[in-house]
Design an enzyme around this catalytic site. Structure first.
Site, PDB file in Angstrom:
ATOM      1  N   ASP A  81       7.022   7.101   1.920  1.00 22.99           N
ATOM      2  CA  ASP A  81       7.851   6.320   2.737  1.00 22.99           C
ATOM      3  C   ASP A  81       9.021   6.290   2.369  1.00 22.99           C
ATOM      4  OD1 ASP A  81       6.900   4.698   0.593  1.00 22.99           O
ATOM      5  OD2 ASP A  81       7.511   2.820   2.104  1.00 22.99           O
ATOM      6  N   GLU A 176       5.378   2.293  -0.490  1.00 24.06           N
ATOM      7  CA  GLU A 176       5.735   1.667  -1.769  1.00 24.06           C
ATOM      8  C   GLU A 176       7.106   0.845  -1.513  1.00 24.06           C
ATOM      9  OE1 GLU A 176       8.439   1.533  -5.366  1.00 24.06           O
ATOM     10  OE2 GLU A 176       8.838   2.325  -3.333  1.00 24.06           O
TER      11      GLU A 176
END
Length: 415
Positions: A81, A176
């Site tokens: 991400d 994350e």
């Protein structure tokens, strides 16, 4: 296997994988799976037959051992991400070939300039190829540079079977950037003894320490009354929450601290006259400092609420992550072998304490000790993000040397 680390980076960054802190799902955005599917396909094409994406979007794969030594199983990990801080939609990467110094004006939003005065690391990049955004998005080298480096190192090991190594596990996580990267990782399924995240910055810098982190939520229930008849009756919950923020020590804020100083940081305030919610994060490198800051915050809140005798307050502390150095210090060989690998690629290792956290923070306390290796990226979470291709190649070399060091330093035992 002929793809370079640059080829891979350019392929990955154009896939929008921005996570969403407002979502309760895992992954928080389905588009993260778009990259996961691409990565699974590439890993399968390299010959990693067990490569797959789980229901949470995490990618797992295994490169089998090619040595008769019983080398501990190593995991290399990066996250897919990108940060919610700035848009990652419609990324247009640009490559400045053979950089010769000076400021870099971005091509899409020409008002954005990567200035040497603000990015002094550019002085070390003469002759390098610099990947930037066009100024309208972030780049996503955090952490797609790490992904590109791990897959390129894997391809290098496959193409050079004379390089002996133990079993290597690959893990690419979701979310994350919003603090959930390790939430759905199956440690038993992964089957590694320890891990290294590729999620750092300047080459040579290795992170063995992070903040310890908690979140605090303060819920205030006030006393509502029509403003025309409220004298002596109304207790405005918004004002109470605002007063708590106003009383926070100014020398204990992110904007006034650095190095090993912790902070208390309000991240959100919302509500109405009768009900308000205040969210904060508390950070410190030692747990005692974390506890002291939370006690200070509680004392401030209690004192403010004395002026609102008819109101009530809830004060909730939620653990987020802890300093991974507590775990890493119990396994000195993990950092020792990494520092040897860094020296072998011609760099002098510099250990660093991150004023933040990584997947490694959580994974370390889940039984997977996990320091953080540099990727070569700079100015993460911003449209001024940039990374050197040659520095990325140095990260690839570091991974390869690291698995060699582990194999060489493992005593001869039958597998």
């Amino acid at each position: 296997m002929t793809d370079t680390v640059l080829d891979r980076l350019l392929r990955y960054v154009v896939i929008d994988t921005q996570s969403d802190p407002a979502s309760g799902a895992q992954p928080s955005t389905e588009k993260q799976k778009d990259l996961a599917r691409v990565l699974v396909g590439e890993l399968l094409a390299l010959g990693l037959g067990d490569a797959h994406m789980d229901e949470h979007g995490n990618v797992y794969a295994t490169l089998p051992s090619n040595t008769d030594k019983n080398v501990p199983v190593i995991c290399f990990c990066s996250h897919m991400d990108t940060a919610p801080d700035f848009t990652g939609t419609n990324v247009k990467p640009d490559v400045v070939r053979n950089y010769q110094g000076g400021d870099i004006q971005l091509t899409g939003d020409t008002s954005r300039i990567i200035k040497v005065s603000e990015h002094p690391d550019l002085k070390d990049q003469i002759g390098h190829d610099i990947v930037t955004t066009d100024g309208t998005t972030l780049l996503g080298a955090d952490d797609k540079a790490g992904i590109a480096e791990i897959i390129t190192a894997t391809a290098t090991l496959i193409a050079n079977p004379e390089i002996k190594h133990g079993t290597i596990k690959i893990l690419f996580t979701t979310d994350e950037e919003i603090g959930r990267g390790a939430d759905k990782v199956d440690i038993a399924k992964l089957g590694a003894a320890f891990a290294y995240t590729l999620d750092g910055g300047r080459v040579g810098k290795i992170d063995d320490e992070t903040f310890s982190a908690d979140g605090v939520e303060i819920e205030i229930t006030g006393v509502a009354q029509h403003p025309g008849t409220s004298k002596g009756v109304m207790e405005n919950a918004i004002k109470a929450a605002s007063n708590i923020v106003a009383r926070l020590p100014k020398d204990m804020a992110p904007e006034t601290t650095d190095g090993r100083q912790g902070f208390i940081h309000p991240t959100g305030i919302s509500g109405s006259m009768d009900s308000a919610r205040l969210t904060l994060i508390v950070r410190d490198f030692v747990n005692q400092g974390l506890t002291e800051k939370e006690e200070l915050l509680r004392d401030i809140a209690d004192d403010v609420m004395k002026a609102y005798p008819g109101s009530t307050m809830g004060f909730t502390v939620t653990e987020q992550y802890r300093n991974m150095k507590e775990v890493l210090d119990l396994h000195p060989e993990i950092m020792g072998n990494l520092m040897e690998a860094v020296r072998r690629v011609g760099l002098e290792p510099v250990t660093n304490a991150i004023r933040g956290g990584t997947d490694g923070s959580r994974l370390s306390f889940m039984g997977l000790p996990c320091p953080n290796i540099y990727t070569g990226g700079h100015s993460y979470h911003s449209p001024l993000e940039w990374v050197s291709v040659q520095d990325m190649e140095k990260s690839v070399e570091t991974i390869v040397e690291l698995v060699k060091v582990w194999e060489e330093r493992t005593e001869q035992y039958p597998v």
